[in-house]
Design an enzyme around this catalytic site. Structure first.
Site, PDB file in Angstrom:
ATOM      1  N   HIS A 188      99.083  15.420 -28.126  1.00 23.47           N
ATOM      2  CA  HIS A 188      98.439  16.568 -27.711  1.00 23.47           C
ATOM      3  C   HIS A 188      97.694  16.307 -26.334  1.00 23.47           C
ATOM      4  O   HIS A 188      97.446  15.185 -26.019  1.00 23.47           O
ATOM      5  CB  HIS A 188      97.080  16.845 -28.578  1.00 23.47           C
TER       6      HIS A 188
ATOM      7  N   ASP B 214      93.875   9.525 -32.865  1.00 21.49           N
ATOM      8  CA  ASP B 214      93.609  10.933 -32.885  1.00 21.49           C
ATOM      9  C   ASP B 214      93.787  11.529 -34.213  1.00 21.49           C
ATOM     10  O   ASP B 214      94.986  11.658 -34.780  1.00 21.49           O
ATOM     11  CB  ASP B 214      94.385  11.720 -31.753  1.00 21.49           C
TER      12      ASP B 214
ATOM     13  N   GLN C 230      94.638  15.900 -36.794  1.00 22.08           N
ATOM     14  CA  GLN C 230      95.481  16.623 -37.998  1.00 22.08           C
ATOM     15  C   GLN C 230      95.520  15.673 -39.112  1.00 22.08           C
ATOM     16  O   GLN C 230      96.110  16.211 -40.219  1.00 22.08           O
ATOM     17  CB  GLN C 230      96.644  16.965 -37.421  1.00 22.08           C
TER      18      GLN C 230
ATOM     19  N   LYS D  96      88.303  21.906 -37.949  1.00 19.09           N
ATOM     20  CA  LYS D  96      89.770  21.868 -38.467  1.00 19.09           C
ATOM     21  C   LYS D  96      89.731  21.582 -39.964  1.00 19.09           C
ATOM     22  O   LYS D  96      90.538  21.427 -40.851  1.00 19.09           O
ATOM     23  CB  LYS D  96      90.815  21.027 -37.895  1.00 19.09           C
TER      24      LYS D  96
ATOM     25  N   CYS E 211      99.854  22.634 -26.849  1.00 13.77           N
ATOM     26  CA  CYS E 211      99.047  21.753 -26.033  1.00 13.77           C
ATOM     27  C   CYS E 211      99.968  20.398 -25.985  1.00 13.77           C
ATOM     28  O   CYS E 211      99.154  19.261 -26.166  1.00 13.77           O
ATOM     29  CB  CYS E 211      97.585  21.380 -26.524  1.00 13.77           C
TER      30      CYS E 211
HETATM   31  N1  PMP Z   1      94.523  16.346 -31.125  1.00 17.94           N
HETATM   32  C1  PMP Z   1      95.262  17.122 -31.994  1.00 17.94           C
HETATM   33  C2  PMP Z   1      96.440  16.160 -32.605  1.00 17.94           C
HETATM   34  C3  PMP Z   1      95.083  18.238 -32.102  1.00 17.94           C
HETATM   35  O1  PMP Z   1      95.856  19.165 -33.056  1.00 17.94           O
HETATM   36  C4  PMP Z   1      93.999  18.939 -31.517  1.00 17.94           C
HETATM   37  C5  PMP Z   1      93.735  20.324 -31.949  1.00 17.94           C
HETATM   38  N2  PMP Z   1      94.691  21.347 -31.596  1.00 17.94           N
HETATM   39  C6  PMP Z   1      93.307  18.196 -30.757  1.00 17.94           C
HETATM   40  C7  PMP Z   1      93.566  16.787 -30.448  1.00 17.94           C
HETATM   41  C8  PMP Z   1      92.045  18.771 -30.107  1.00 17.94           C
HETATM   42  O2  PMP Z   1      91.123  19.404 -30.758  1.00 17.94           O
HETATM   43  P1  PMP Z   1      89.713  20.150 -30.274  1.00 17.94           P
HETATM   44  O3  PMP Z   1      90.422  21.258 -29.434  1.00 17.94           O
HETATM   45  O4  PMP Z   1      88.998  20.257 -31.596  1.00 17.94           O
HETATM   46  O5  PMP Z   1      89.067  19.161 -29.519  1.00 17.94           O
END
Ligand code: PMP
Length: 410
Positions: free
Chosen positions: A121, A198, A201, A224, A364
């Site tokens: 991401h 990270d 998920q 999430k 992203c």
């Molecule tokens: N890493 C991963 C794997 C994600 O899925 C996400 C959220 N889509 C993020 C980072 C970023 O999370 P946040 O927007 O809540 O900071």
């Protein structure tokens, strides 16, 4: 675990979307919130609202106790040895940036290497690009297999004595791949590098034990995992938190302030400059209670079962391309796909007319989209309130979309 019963906890499912019951398949972007969390937020504002760590008055004490209790709950949830290893942040993005600014930027130099897969991401990719720019360190990417998985022998070949930091998403937000973080951490440590996970998920969907994984830092987001937006967590090992610099300076995080220099509190408070996200943290504590009562093993099994079912059903539809590990492979609760010849935004728009909410875009993860050879994809993601019926609604809505766009598919 009974998703049909659990759905009753979520007021959003009373909504009608374009005249249809809501089929919410976008929990990887953000989950829905149960009444148990909404009630705690309301109760906090009605009965406890006050600033924390400052007031000696009753409300100040109540708010501080609830805030620090939430930290204890989160620590227990991820099996952190101490609540002081849990820092409240705004979310995964902020947590990862805090490691980049407070740890990596002050330590790394030219010749050092940061190792990660290109499938990350943007939140776990751009901070490391910025560290590389600022320090002269370089980024080395791990090769991806065609299904998006990482081979440990490639990790062994890429991580060297130059490597200072290895990072990876525990579960990919695009492909649903579950990465072997424990084994990767072992390789990183053998070469003297730290391991950043990270968990955006994974933490919402499976039991997490930071001691067992032996990660040095873990980042995740409350929104999430049934919690409010604007709250997240950075877990860190004690000695790394001692070495790491704060990112935000100001009230709350200090010990002694002189005119020309100051000292900080210990972790976690030195990382929580300014009035913290009090209601958010307390709401996250309630979300953790909610998930723990259901059991994360059950949630993991349920989400993976629905994702596998969706995978099988989508693969059987002519004209649909599905990405990531194939049906039957242990995966996170999401499926990424495209209707050949149709932009995923158009697919998502047609699904929305049927009340089916899926995500469409690059998720992203632009470098990963390039590797997959697509500009964007659609993604259906599952959580504890989804049912097999939701998968059937998705399939039906996709069949309709296919008919609607039939001319484009050719
Ligand atoms: N890493 C991963 C794997 C994600 O899925 C996400 C959220 N889509 C993020 C980072 C970023 O999370 P946040 O927007 O809540 O900071």
């Amino acid at each position: 675990m009974n998703p049909i019963e659990l759905r009753k906890d979520f007021p959003i499912f009373e909504e009608k979307i374009n005249g249809h019951p809501l089929v919410y398949l976008d929990s990887a972007a953000t989950s829905q919130k149960p009444r148990q969390v909404l009630d705690v937020l309301k109760r906090y504002y009605e009965h406890e609202n006050s600033n924390v760590h400052r007031g000696v008055h009753t409300l100040g004490t109540r708010a501080t106790e609830s805030y620090e209790q939430a930290r204890e709950k989160v620590a227990t949830f991820i099996h952190a040895p101490s609540a002081n290893q849990v820092v409240f942040t705004r979310g995964t993005t902020e947590s990862l940036n805090m490691i980049a600014y407070g740890y990596a930027r002050t330590r790394f130099q030219a010749g050092d290497e940061i190792v990660l897969p290109p499938s990350e991401h943007h939140s776990n990719l751009i901070p490391w690009q910025q560290v590389a720019r600022a320090t002269g360190a370089s980024i080395k990417y791990l090769p991806l297999q065609p299904d998006g998985t990482i081979r440990l022998e490639d990790v062994e070949a890429t991580v060297t004595e130059k490597t200072k930091l290895v990072t990876i998403a525990h579960v990919s937000n695009v492909l649903g791949t579950i990465n072997p973080v424990k084994e990767i951490a072992e390789i990183a440590h053998r070469h003297g590098a730290i391991m950043v996970v990270d968990g955006a998920q994974s933490v919402p969907h499976m039991p997490i034990d930071v001691v067992e994984l032996d990660c040095d830092f873990l980042a995740f987001s409350g929104h999430k995992m049934c919690g409010p937006t604007g709250i997240g967590v950075l877990y860190g090992k004690k000695e790394l938190f001692e070495q790491m610099e704060p990112t935000y300076f100001g009230g709350e995080m200090i010990d002694v302030v002189e005119l020309y220099e100051s000292t900080w509190k210990e972790a976690p408070w030195k990382f929580e400059g300014g009035t913290p996200i009090i209601a958010g943290a307390i709401g996250l504590g309630a979300a953790v209670d909610y998930l723990s009562a259901i059991g994360l093993d059950a949630v993991a099994e349920h989400d993976a079962k629905l994702a596998n079912l969706a995978m099988e059903r989508l693969q059987a539809i002519d004209g649909i391309d599905v990405y990531g590990p194939q049906a039957g492979v242990h995966r996170g609760g999401l499926v990424t796909f495209n209707l050949r010849g149709v932009h995923p935004h158009d697919v998502a728009t047609v699904l929305d007319t049927q009340g089916v909410a899926v995500r469409a875009g690059h998720h992203c993860a632009q470098p990963l989209m390039r590797i997959l050879g697509v500009g964007s994809t659609a993604r259906a993601s599952f959580y504890l309130y989804n049912t097999e019926d939701d998968v059937e609604h998705l399939v039906e809505a996709l069949q309709q979309a296919k008919e609607f766009f039939g001319h484009a598919i050719g």
